[in-house]
Every structure is written in C-alpha cells, then in structure tokens.
Design a protein around this motif. Structure first.
Motif, PDB file in Angstrom:
ATOM      1  N   TRP A 132       0.795  -1.104   0.117  1.00 13.66           N
ATOM      2  CA  TRP A 132       0.208   0.141  -0.037  1.00 13.66           C
ATOM      3  C   TRP A 132       0.761   1.288  -0.092  1.00 13.66           C
ATOM      4  CZ3 TRP A 132      -5.110  -0.468  -0.240  1.00 13.66           C
ATOM      5  CH2 TRP A 132      -6.024   0.649   0.224  1.00 13.66           C
ATOM      6  N   ASP A 133       1.054   1.853  -1.139  1.00 15.27           N
ATOM      7  CA  ASP A 133       2.019   2.999  -1.248  1.00 15.27           C
ATOM      8  C   ASP A 133       1.315   4.410  -1.520  1.00 15.27           C
ATOM      9  OD1 ASP A 133       4.239   4.655  -2.225  1.00 15.27           O
ATOM     10  OD2 ASP A 133       4.763   3.321  -3.581  1.00 15.27           O
ATOM     11  N   ILE A 134       1.329   5.081  -0.384  1.00 19.21           N
ATOM     12  CA  ILE A 134       0.377   6.522  -0.288  1.00 19.21           C
ATOM     13  C   ILE A 134       1.668   7.693  -0.498  1.00 19.21           C
ATOM     14  CG2 ILE A 134      -0.773   7.836   1.179  1.00 19.21           C
ATOM     15  CD1 ILE A 134      -2.127   5.144   0.203  1.00 19.21           C
ATOM     16  N   THR A 135       0.953   8.570  -1.281  1.00 19.95           N
ATOM     17  CA  THR A 135       1.982   9.657  -1.605  1.00 19.95           C
ATOM     18  C   THR A 135       2.589  10.421  -0.375  1.00 19.95           C
ATOM     19  OG1 THR A 135       0.514  10.199  -3.481  1.00 19.95           O
ATOM     20  CG2 THR A 135       1.800  11.800  -2.588  1.00 19.95           C
ATOM     21  N   PRO A 136       3.842  10.706  -0.447  1.00 16.24           N
ATOM     22  CA  PRO A 136       4.093  11.354   0.701  1.00 16.24           C
ATOM     23  C   PRO A 136       3.657  13.027   0.943  1.00 16.24           C
ATOM     24  CG  PRO A 136       6.174  10.456  -0.634  1.00 16.24           C
ATOM     25  CD  PRO A 136       4.670  10.264  -1.389  1.00 16.24           C
ATOM     26  N   GLY A 137       3.352  13.442   2.034  1.00 17.28           N
ATOM     27  CA  GLY A 137       2.685  14.506   2.087  1.00 17.28           C
ATOM     28  C   GLY A 137       1.043  14.166   2.537  1.00 17.28           C
ATOM     29  N   PHE A 138       0.643  13.126   1.874  1.00 13.48           N
ATOM     30  CA  PHE A 138      -0.638  12.784   2.213  1.00 13.48           C
ATOM     31  C   PHE A 138      -0.827  12.149   3.681  1.00 13.48           C
ATOM     32  CE2 PHE A 138      -4.633  10.355   2.190  1.00 13.48           C
ATOM     33  CZ  PHE A 138      -5.428  11.108   1.333  1.00 13.48           C
ATOM     34  N   PRO A 139      -1.800  12.494   4.621  1.00 10.76           N
ATOM     35  CA  PRO A 139      -1.841  11.660   6.023  1.00 10.76           C
ATOM     36  C   PRO A 139      -1.469  10.271   5.774  1.00 10.76           C
ATOM     37  CG  PRO A 139      -3.752  13.315   5.846  1.00 10.76           C
ATOM     38  CD  PRO A 139      -2.989  13.101   4.361  1.00 10.76           C
TER      39      PRO A 139
ATOM     40  N   ARG B 184      -0.550   1.972  -5.599  1.00 12.64           N
ATOM     41  CA  ARG B 184       0.144   2.962  -5.683  1.00 12.64           C
ATOM     42  C   ARG B 184      -0.767   4.391  -5.965  1.00 12.64           C
ATOM     43  NH1 ARG B 184       5.016   3.396  -9.340  1.00 12.64           N
ATOM     44  NH2 ARG B 184       5.403   5.140  -8.105  1.00 12.64           N
ATOM     45  N   GLN B 185      -0.971   5.232  -4.929  1.00  9.34           N
ATOM     46  CA  GLN B 185      -1.725   6.271  -4.881  1.00  9.34           C
ATOM     47  C   GLN B 185      -1.223   7.632  -5.155  1.00  9.34           C
ATOM     48  OE1 GLN B 185      -1.708   8.634  -2.091  1.00  9.34           O
ATOM     49  NE2 GLN B 185      -3.820   9.121  -1.594  1.00  9.34           N
ATOM     50  N   ALA B 186      -1.834   8.521  -5.783  1.00 10.53           N
ATOM     51  CA  ALA B 186      -1.285   9.913  -5.728  1.00 10.53           C
ATOM     52  C   ALA B 186      -2.726  10.858  -5.549  1.00 10.53           C
ATOM     53  CB  ALA B 186      -0.831  10.197  -7.097  1.00 10.53           C
ATOM     54  N   ALA B 187      -2.424  11.575  -4.738  1.00 10.53           N
ATOM     55  CA  ALA B 187      -3.661  12.596  -4.467  1.00 10.53           C
ATOM     56  C   ALA B 187      -3.342  13.983  -4.191  1.00 10.53           C
ATOM     57  CB  ALA B 187      -4.433  11.891  -3.186  1.00 10.53           C
ATOM     58  N   ASP B 188      -4.152  14.974  -4.010  1.00  4.47           N
ATOM     59  CA  ASP B 188      -3.759  16.162  -3.834  1.00  4.47           C
ATOM     60  C   ASP B 188      -3.757  16.445  -2.182  1.00  4.47           C
ATOM     61  OD1 ASP B 188      -3.535  19.104  -3.603  1.00  4.47           O
ATOM     62  OD2 ASP B 188      -5.231  19.489  -5.033  1.00  4.47           O
ATOM     63  N   SER B 189      -2.391  16.357  -1.733  1.00  3.41           N
ATOM     64  CA  SER B 189      -2.170  16.255  -0.453  1.00  3.41           C
ATOM     65  C   SER B 189      -2.531  17.713   0.393  1.00  3.41           C
ATOM     66  CB  SER B 189      -0.814  15.906  -0.134  1.00  3.41           C
ATOM     67  OG  SER B 189      -0.351  14.651  -0.683  1.00  3.41           O
ATOM     68  N   LEU B 190      -2.322  18.804  -0.551  1.00  4.77           N
ATOM     69  CA  LEU B 190      -2.673  20.021   0.305  1.00  4.77           C
ATOM     70  C   LEU B 190      -4.000  20.394   0.351  1.00  4.77           C
ATOM     71  CD1 LEU B 190      -1.367  22.862   0.899  1.00  4.77           C
ATOM     72  CD2 LEU B 190      -1.843  23.577  -1.727  1.00  4.77           C
ATOM     73  N   VAL B 191      -4.952  19.718  -0.472  1.00  8.26           N
ATOM     74  CA  VAL B 191      -6.335  19.680  -0.045  1.00  8.26           C
ATOM     75  C   VAL B 191      -6.599  19.267   1.192  1.00  8.26           C
ATOM     76  CG1 VAL B 191      -8.713  19.256  -0.935  1.00  8.26           C
ATOM     77  CG2 VAL B 191      -7.096  20.136  -2.469  1.00  8.26           C
ATOM     78  N   VAL B 192      -6.133  18.094   1.435  1.00  9.98           N
ATOM     79  CA  VAL B 192      -6.177  17.260   2.694  1.00  9.98           C
ATOM     80  C   VAL B 192      -5.650  17.970   3.970  1.00  9.98           C
ATOM     81  CG1 VAL B 192      -6.085  15.265   4.001  1.00  9.98           C
ATOM     82  CG2 VAL B 192      -6.383  15.118   1.730  1.00  9.98           C
ATOM     83  N   ASP B 193      -4.512  18.471   3.625  1.00 14.68           N
ATOM     84  CA  ASP B 193      -3.879  19.330   4.716  1.00 14.68           C
ATOM     85  C   ASP B 193      -4.373  20.315   5.228  1.00 14.68           C
ATOM     86  OD1 ASP B 193      -1.341  19.602   6.310  1.00 14.68           O
ATOM     87  OD2 ASP B 193      -1.094  21.200   5.082  1.00 14.68           O
TER      88      ASP B 193
END
Length: 129
Positions: free
Chosen positions: A33-40, A115-124
């Motif tokens: 389970w590989d989650i984008t750095p910066g995402f919670p 492998r996930q990529a998401a908009d971490s800034l929106v979550v933050d």
C-alpha cells in the motif's frame, strides 16, 4: 483474469465505501500500500494488517468519514487505473473532496498493490494544516 474481472475487483472496493469485511476479502494478505508522501499517513505499508492498523487506524482518527469514489477505470492485464475522488468529513466538521489516481495490481483475483497519488494540500488544509 480478464481486464473486466480485474476492474470488477477494484470497483467492489470503492462500492463498499470502506467496508472492512469487503477489504479483507479482496485484498491480498501481503498487499503493498504505497501512499503519496505529504498525504496523511503517506508511506509504504506491507501487508493487510499494517494497512488496516498503521494507515487506516490513524487516518480514521482524524475523520468522521473518509472513502474513495471511483469515477473512471482502465485495465491493462494485471493493472487497473482508477480515477476518482475522496469524500471526507474531518473530526472538526470540515467537508473535503480530493482528487486521486490509484494504480492497482491484481493477482489471482486479489488486490496485491496500490500506488496512490492525491492532492495532499487539499487534505492538509481541511485538517487545519
């Protein structure tokens, strides 16, 4: 497995809206389970138990609701690409929608890798970061 059967496995996860029984049934015990750095909780998790306890446990501690909504699915052999968004409500009452791309590997009818990529800034920002 056919491309359409692999898409069906991936769709089932999204349609369950995070049902733990469905996740356990369709995820391989040794899933990566590989989650984008910066995402919670960003990082790489090895094995179903680690995904549940080390990734989802802390994540759900910050949200009242958080689940993926799959919108488009494309398959090429053992690989399925899902485009969509997360729906969430933080513990502080902030609603959030976050776009994602998920790249899945399916082996023997089970989800073997994400492998996930998401908009971490929106979550933050939704979490008050």
């Amino acid at each position: 497995m056919s491309d359409s059967a692999n898409i069906a496995v991936v769709r089932r996860l999204y349609e369950s809206k995070g049902d733990p029984a469905v996740a356990e049934e369709i995820m391989a015990p040794d899933i990566v389970w590989d989650i984008t750095p910066g995402f919670p909780g960003g990082g790489v998790y090895h094995g179903f138990d680690s995904v549940v306890n080390d990734f989802f446990g802390p994540l759900f501690g910050r949200f009242d609701a958080f689940f993926p909504v799959g919108e488009e699915f494309y398959a090429d052999g053992d690989h399925v690409t899902a485009l969509g968004h997360y729906e969430g409500a933080t513990k502080t009452g902030t609603n959030v929608q976050v776009r994602f791309i998920h790249l899945w590997t399916v082996h023997d009818g089970k989800l073997a890798r994400l492998r996930q990529a998401a908009d971490s800034l929106v979550v933050d920002r939704a979490l008050g970061g």
